[in-house]
Design a protein around this motif. Structure first.
Motif, PDB file in Angstrom:
ATOM      1  N   THR A  48       0.812  -1.213   0.000  1.00 39.72           N
ATOM      2  CA  THR A  48       0.000   0.000   0.000  1.00 39.72           C
ATOM      3  C   THR A  48       0.851   1.270   0.000  1.00 39.72           C
ATOM      4  N   GLY A  49       2.174   1.111  -0.028  1.00 41.99           N
ATOM      5  CA  GLY A  49       3.037   2.289  -0.084  1.00 41.99           C
ATOM      6  C   GLY A  49       3.245   2.958   1.256  1.00 41.99           C
ATOM      7  N   TYR A  50       2.869   2.266   2.338  1.00 45.13           N
ATOM      8  CA  TYR A  50       3.058   2.840   3.670  1.00 45.13           C
ATOM      9  C   TYR A  50       4.534   2.864   4.033  1.00 45.13           C
ATOM     10  N   PHE A  66       6.860   1.526  -5.064  1.00 46.08           N
ATOM     11  CA  PHE A  66       7.802   2.481  -4.489  1.00 46.08           C
ATOM     12  C   PHE A  66       8.174   3.573  -5.499  1.00 46.08           C
ATOM     13  N   LEU A  70       2.449   7.078  -6.162  1.00 44.98           N
ATOM     14  CA  LEU A  70       1.145   7.749  -6.222  1.00 44.98           C
ATOM     15  C   LEU A  70       0.181   7.028  -7.150  1.00 44.98           C
ATOM     16  N   ARG A  73      -0.838   3.800  -5.373  1.00 47.05           N
ATOM     17  CA  ARG A  73      -1.719   4.053  -4.231  1.00 47.05           C
ATOM     18  C   ARG A  73      -3.129   4.432  -4.677  1.00 47.05           C
ATOM     19  N   GLY A  74      -3.212   5.139  -5.804  1.00 51.89           N
ATOM     20  CA  GLY A  74      -4.519   5.576  -6.286  1.00 51.89           C
ATOM     21  C   GLY A  74      -5.408   4.417  -6.712  1.00 51.89           C
ATOM     22  N   TYR A  78      -7.643   0.229   0.959  1.00 51.94           N
ATOM     23  CA  TYR A  78      -6.907  -0.433   2.033  1.00 51.94           C
ATOM     24  C   TYR A  78      -7.701  -0.375   3.322  1.00 51.94           C
ATOM     25  N   LEU A 101      -9.514  12.383  -0.442  1.00 56.68           N
ATOM     26  CA  LEU A 101      -8.079  12.102  -0.385  1.00 56.68           C
ATOM     27  C   LEU A 101      -7.657  11.168  -1.511  1.00 56.68           C
ATOM     28  N   ARG A 102      -8.552  10.301  -1.919  1.00 58.62           N
ATOM     29  CA  ARG A 102      -8.236   9.384  -3.027  1.00 58.62           C
ATOM     30  C   ARG A 102      -8.498  10.045  -4.371  1.00 58.62           C
ATOM     31  N   GLY A 103      -8.663  11.364  -4.366  1.00 55.15           N
ATOM     32  CA  GLY A 103      -8.716  12.105  -5.626  1.00 55.15           C
ATOM     33  C   GLY A 103     -10.106  12.318  -6.198  1.00 55.15           C
TER      34      GLY A 103
END
Ligand SMILES: Nc1ncnc2c1ncn2[C@@H]1O[C@H](COP(=O)(O)OP(=O)(O)O)[C@@H](O)[C@H]1O
Ligand SMILES: [Mg+2]
Lengths: 313, 251
Positions: A48-50, A66, A70, A73-74, A78, A101-103
């Motif tokens: 999830t890019g955390y 990584f 972005l 993640r989009g 999660y 937040l998710r656009g």
């Protein structure tokens, strides 16, 4: 849709996951099964890019989690292990904020929030403060925020943990519904959960994938070791064990403190012959029940299977 | 170009959320009232002097304590912003959303600045009263406002940075208050240092040097002063963003 190659993560000197490789195709529900500390959450946090991996790489819909974080993640919805909620917000405000937040922009976002709350059965509680919700409701709100932006990939970390049986059933039903048109990676330490929901199961232990199979094949491999527990009132476990050893369908017998554990033959159900023996001895049968395999048993068996298979090769 | 549009959307989203969250708790009104009333006490004391004809009528004696009190107000407004996300675990969704770390930091900082600005708006009442009843120097009043607003932005940026350092609000409050106290007392220390070069260098770092000596009392807007405040904002917001990034690496 999810592609993982040689993923490794160190926490200091401690290796939490060890060169994991797996994939999940579009439309699949993949179960991530393993005991506490196996590395499920760590893997999901990398996907999830955390946090970044120490070695290896992972892609979501072709985007490196990584390098192209972005974009990746989009495309993910999660639900972390402990559902992160802003307790001072209402259900509606929370899901709306997550969608933004998710656009997602307006127009369209407000309608989508309504739609998704309806989907998880929380529309009538839309104006309740999150702080006032039960655990099952919070889990449903958590699911709502995960799907609100229509992600391709859904990552759910132990979504039924801490719920009562009715809530567990509801949440599983929901996951099945929302998983119909997307790729879902679901972690759990409950075997029956993955067998019910998933098309494929990844079994992980100590940061490594121990087995990867469909639920059907997996249960075939496990069938060899159906176990029963037998409790007799007026005989010691040792006497009982002696008497039923060698009875039809019984392959192994272990006396324990409280009773006797029977490992059944894969072909014959041992219960008729065992009860006949007990009746013949005029013992009091207090209990004869099926014993669910613990995850530890499963690992033990799968790993020894594998070792045996390797030796045979 | 779509990148700019997306950043704007993300900044606006974070800003709007944080701004409205400020007003959920009634504590915010106490903070605002405390700031204005305490500064107002100094102000009305000085008005007493004006009545005796000792000084020219000016709002400097309101702005000056307001600027000084940012030592407490800015940490109080910012301590929650990043620390609480980590403490409550909500950062796990925030930092896995398709939002850049700097957008989160700047959006939150802008929200705190907007809150402080809305408190400042209340003092327009004083300004109106002064203009109506007296004959204040309008230029000094305007530069006084601009300077106060810049002081707020800079001290809040320091607070946001402190909030990135810990998951405990009290810890981040102490860090930002400590930093702000240093920035204020440095001027007093510098006057005690005999080495004139060092003393001047320290003096250049202080808020008083860039606010009181020009915008507050003289009606002057020196680009160097503006650059100082903008620089402080940029530096600490940058540092906060970096801290969030290294947190990921350490996680
Ligand atoms: N932040 C952390 N710092 C240090 N060790 C961690 C951290 N998170 C997890 N671990 C360790 O990494 C291993 C895997 O943990 P985790 O991914 O949470 O497993 P699971 O989700 O399967 O229970 C465990 O041994 C755990 O103690
Ligand atoms: Mg976990």
């Amino acid at each position: 849709m999810i592609q993982v190659e040689g993923l490794t993560k160190y926490y200091g000197p401690h290796k939490a996951i060890d060169s994991l490789s797996f994939h999940a195709d579009a439309g699949e529900i993949v179960g991530f099964l393993g005991p506490n500390g196996a590395g499920k959450t760590t893997t999901m946090r990398i996907l999830t890019g955390y946090m970044p991996p120490s070695e290896g790489r992972a892609t979501i819909a072709g985007f490196d989690v990584f390098e192209q974080s972005l974009e990746a993640r989009g495309r993910i919805g999660y639900l972390p292990e402990t559902v992160p909620l802003y307790k001072e917000l209402t259900v509606w405000q929370y899901v709306d904020y997550m969608a933004a937040l998710r656009g997602m922009g307006n127009p369209g976002r407000a309608e989508r929030v309504d739609e998704v709350l309806d989907r998880v059965g929380m529309l009538d509680r839309a104006d309740s403060l999150i702080d006032s919700l039960s655990k099952g409701m919070r889990q449903r709100v958590g699911l709502a925020q995960a799907i609100v932006h229509k992600p391709d990939v859904l990552i759910l970390d132990e979504p039924t943990i801490g719920l009562d049986p009715r809530q567990v059933r509801e949440v599983r039903e929901l996951i099945r519904e929302v998983g119909e048109h997307r790729t879902v990676l679901l972690s759990t330490h409950i075997l029956s959960e993955v067998s019910q929901l998933c098309s494929r199961i990844l079994i992980i232990n100590n940061g490594q994938i121990v087995a990867e199979d469909s639920p059907a094949t997996l249960s075939n491999r496990l069938q060899d070791t159906t176990r029963y527990f037998l409790h007799i009132g007026n005989a010691t476990p040792k006497e009982v064990a002696k008497a039923i050893r060698g009875v039809a369908g019984v392959s192994e017998v272990y006396p324990t403190e409280e009773g006797v554990e029977i490992v059944a033959d894969s072909q014959i159900d041992p219960r008729p012959a065992v009860t006949a023996t007990i009746v013949q001895k005029s013992w009091d049968l207090l209990e004869l029940r099926h014993v669910d395999m613990s995850l530890e048993d499963i690992f033990l068996q799968l790993t020894t299977d594998e070792a045996v298979a390797e030796e045979e090769d | 170009m779509p990148n700019i549009g997306r950043s704007f959307h993300n900044l606006w989203t974070v800003f709007k959320h944080e701004f409205s969250v400020y007003f959920i708790s009634p504590i915010i009104y106490w903070i605002g009232a405390g700031w204005l009333c305490l500064a107002g006490v100094f102000y009305s004391n000085s008005l007493g002097f004006y009545n005796q004809g000792t000084y020219e009528v000016s709002m400097s004696s309101l702005f000056s304590p307001m600027a000084f009190l940012t030592i407490f107000i800015a940490p109080a407004l910012t301590m929650r912003l990043l620390a609480e996300e980590v403490h409550a675990g909500t950062h796990e969704l925030l930092f896995t959303a398709p939002v850049r770390d700097w957008e989160v930091v700047v959006g939150k900082w802008l929200a705190s600045w907007a809150v402080m600005s809305s408190f400042i708006l209340v003092t327009f009442l004083h300004a109106g009263l002064l203009i109506w009843r007296g004959s204040p120097n309008i230029a000094v009043m305007i530069t006084g406002y601009i300077g106060l607003w810049l002081v707020c932005g800079a001290t809040l940026a320091i607070g946001v940075f402190a909030s990135s350092l810990s998951q405990y609000q009290l810890v981040s409050f102490m860090i930002s208050m400590g930093t702000l106290v240093l920035l204020w007392v440095a001027g007093a220390v510098s006057s005690l240092i005999s080495n004139s070069l060092l003393s001047e260098a320290i003096n250049q770092l202080t808020i008083t040097n860039h606010y009181h000596n020009t915008m507050l009392n003289l009606g002057l807007v020196d680009p160097i002063d503006v650059a100082y405040f903008v620089g402080v904002m940029a530096l600490f917001l940058f540092l906060a963003t970096q801290i969030l990034g290294t947190r990921r690496w350490r996680a």
